[in-house]
Design an enzyme around this catalytic site. Structure first.
Site, short mmCIF file in Angstrom:
data_model
loop_
_atom_site.label_atom_id
_atom_site.label_comp_id
_atom_site.label_asym_id
_atom_site.label_seq_id
_atom_site.Cartn_x
_atom_site.Cartn_y
_atom_site.Cartn_z
N ALA A 10 77.87 -7.14 67.88
CA ALA A 10 77.56 -6.70 69.06
C ALA A 10 75.83 -7.09 69.45
O ALA A 10 75.24 -6.03 70.09
CB ALA A 10 78.17 -5.28 70.03
N ARG A 16 73.54 -13.09 80.70
CA ARG A 16 74.18 -14.05 81.73
C ARG A 16 74.70 -13.02 82.36
O ARG A 16 74.56 -12.81 83.78
CB ARG A 16 74.77 -14.70 81.31
CG ARG A 16 74.20 -16.06 81.05
CD ARG A 16 76.19 -16.57 80.10
NE ARG A 16 76.89 -16.73 81.01
CZ ARG A 16 77.80 -17.61 80.65
NH1 ARG A 16 78.55 -17.52 79.16
NH2 ARG A 16 79.39 -17.71 81.26
N GLN A 73 70.65 -6.78 63.65
CA GLN A 73 70.41 -8.04 62.68
C GLN A 73 69.19 -8.02 63.56
O GLN A 73 69.22 -8.34 65.21
CB GLN A 73 71.63 -8.74 63.98
CG GLN A 73 71.68 -10.21 63.30
CD GLN A 73 72.83 -11.46 64.05
OE1 GLN A 73 73.23 -11.08 64.46
NE2 GLN A 73 72.58 -12.41 64.10
N THR A 79 76.51 -16.11 64.27
CA THR A 79 77.92 -15.35 63.44
C THR A 79 77.54 -15.52 62.40
O THR A 79 78.46 -13.45 61.45
CB THR A 79 78.96 -15.42 63.97
OG1 THR A 79 78.88 -16.69 63.72
CG2 THR A 79 79.02 -15.41 65.40
N ASN A 229 81.10 -12.61 79.36
CA ASN A 229 79.66 -12.99 79.17
C ASN A 229 79.08 -13.36 80.62
O ASN A 229 77.71 -13.24 80.08
CB ASN A 229 79.26 -14.40 78.43
CG ASN A 229 79.55 -14.91 76.82
OD1 ASN A 229 79.41 -13.91 75.97
ND2 ASN A 229 81.27 -14.91 77.34
#
Length: 451
Positions: A10, A16, A73, A79, A229
């Site tokens: 996440a 977007r 992250q 990913t 998204n």
């Protein structure tokens, strides 16, 4: 099942969505999308839950509280890199790892279980990938597998041959592996690609180089891997969820007169032989018992509706509203933190806030409980079988006794005893002929101005 941990990605910015709210906190049926996912995983009892965060970290950590560990992250390099950030949080954990996505909220518990079960099949795959067959394969990566589900090749759409693009089995991105395998494989994933990122899917290729195979589990419900998204995709996800819930409600014995106009919350409980008319909206925390009727254009949130009750049309029940057996609220009635006793009625244009209404009481049109003094809320208690006349104001704190009558138009600020009539009105002033004289004077004045 072996002990397993969920790692939920996440960290994306969700640009977007064009929102100040983190993407995975946008609600579907009144519940943040990540909570839908976590609730499904919770059915299997994960030993650990780690959420990989990035942009909007503070929002996520606040929303998750102590329900999950978080790891950061930063920078965001793909990913595969995201999953690597969970390694420290899972240090010493030797169970399985299930990789999920916070913006893919509808994955079912049975699908997660199937992935973990496949991981421990006799052929012991290194990695299990969740595949799906969408109506339109779009730009999805393909999973080339044999009849036993062993993966022969995984290829991105842009790199696939025409023959490979003809394959309808697509990669959802969800994976399962033993913790030791997952982090060992990830350590050897490179970023020699056009984006310079570390892709999670490459663990399958690294395992193949080791002489190990991976396997695919195919969901029979492609909609469960729908990603969100954008606002348009969020709206489609809401419609998808509502469609399923409506079918479930009707299959369980409720009648929805116009199903497409009824909107449920994630936790709405509907009994048997309940009738729901068009354009009804349920917020969180609502239970409706058997035989109740919810009439059109009602909005209900945080309320308990008992057996045989009737609500609306155009009623609003707010948190703390409780309707006991056979009670009724009608058009333009609002309840908040109030109990309407068995068989009691408030049929028209009424506000009941911080109130307790006894069984069989009748609340006349236009009645309000004046519960707020500008600083504190106060309670109104109305006894059983009391009759409150129309256009009455009950100024809390106040108690109306059993079988008492409050005359229409009264403003009651002191307690009313059992069986008592309370009338609080100003003395009527009568001036015979005054209205006729007034009209004559005003008509003459107007005629003079019109000349």
């Amino acid at each position: 099942m072996r002990e397993f941990a969920t790692v939920i990605l996440a960290a994306g910015k969700g640009t977007r969505m064009k929102s100040g709210l983190h993407k995975v906190l946008h609600p579907i049926a009144g519940r943040p999308m990540i909570d839908h996912l976590m609730a499904s995983a919770a059915q299997l009892g994960p030993a650990r839950t780690v959420v990989v965060v990035g942009s909007g970290r503070d929002q996520l950590e606040s929303a998750l509280a102590d329900r999950a560990e978080t790891c950061l992250q930063e920078p965001q390099l793909g990913t595969g890199h995201a999953v690597q950030q969970a390694q420290d949080g899972l240090n010493g954990f030797d169970g399985d790892v299930l990789i999920l996505y916070g913006d893919v909220p509808f994955v079912r518990a049975e699908t997660m279980r199937a992935m973990l079960d496949r991981l421990h099949a006799d052929d012991a795959p290194a990695v299990v990938v969740l595949g799906f067959e969408p109506a339109d394969t779009l730009q999805y990566g393909r999973v080339i597998a044999d009849a036993d589900g062993r993966i022969e090749k995984m290829v991105e759409h842009k790199d696939a041959t025409e023959a490979e693009r003809a394959c309808r089995l697509c990669n959802s991105g969800l994976m399962a592996a033993r913790a030791a395998d997952m982090f060992d494989l990830l350590a050897r994933v490179g970023n020699d690609n056009s984006q310079g990122e570390y892709y999670l899917v490459d663990v399958v290729n690294v395992a193949r180089e080791d002489g190990r195979h991976s396997a695919v589990v195919v969901t029979d419900q492609p909609d469960e891997v729908t990603g969100i998204n954008s606002r348009a995709e969020l709206a489609r996800a809401e419609a998808q969820w509502q469609g399923v819930k409506r079918e479930e409600a009707m299959a369980a014995g409720a009648s929805l007169r116009a199903p497409e106009t009824v909107f449920f919350s994630y936790d709405t409980q509907i009994g048997r032989d309940v009738t729901i008319e068009p354009n009804v909206v349920f917020g969180p925390g609502v239970s409706v018992a058997d035989g109740a009727t919810i009439r059109a254009f009602s909005h209900i949130e945080g309320a308990s509706i008992g057996p045989g009750c009737e609500v609306g049309p155009y009623a609003r029940l707010r948190p703390g509203a409780v309707m006991e057996k056979g009670s009724k609220v009608g058009n333009f009635v609002e309840m908040k933190k109030a109990v309407l006793g068995e068989g009691a009625k408030a049929n028209h244009l009424t506000y009941l806030g911080d109130a307790e209404v006894g069984a069989g009481a009748n609340i006349g049109a236009g009645t309000i409980t004046c519960n707020y003094d500008g600083y504190f809320k106060h309670k109104t208690v109305i006894g059983p079988r009391a009759f409150i006349g129309s256009n009455s104001a009950l100024i809390a704190p106040v108690r109306i006794g059993a079988d008492a009558i409050v005359a229409a138009g009264s403003a009651v600020s002191r307690d009313v005893d059992d069986g008592e009539l309370r009338m609080v009105r100003a003395e009527q002033l009568v001036k015979p002929g005054w209205a006729d004289r007034f009209h004559d004077t005003m008509k003459k004045k107007k005629a003079g101005e019109d000349k």
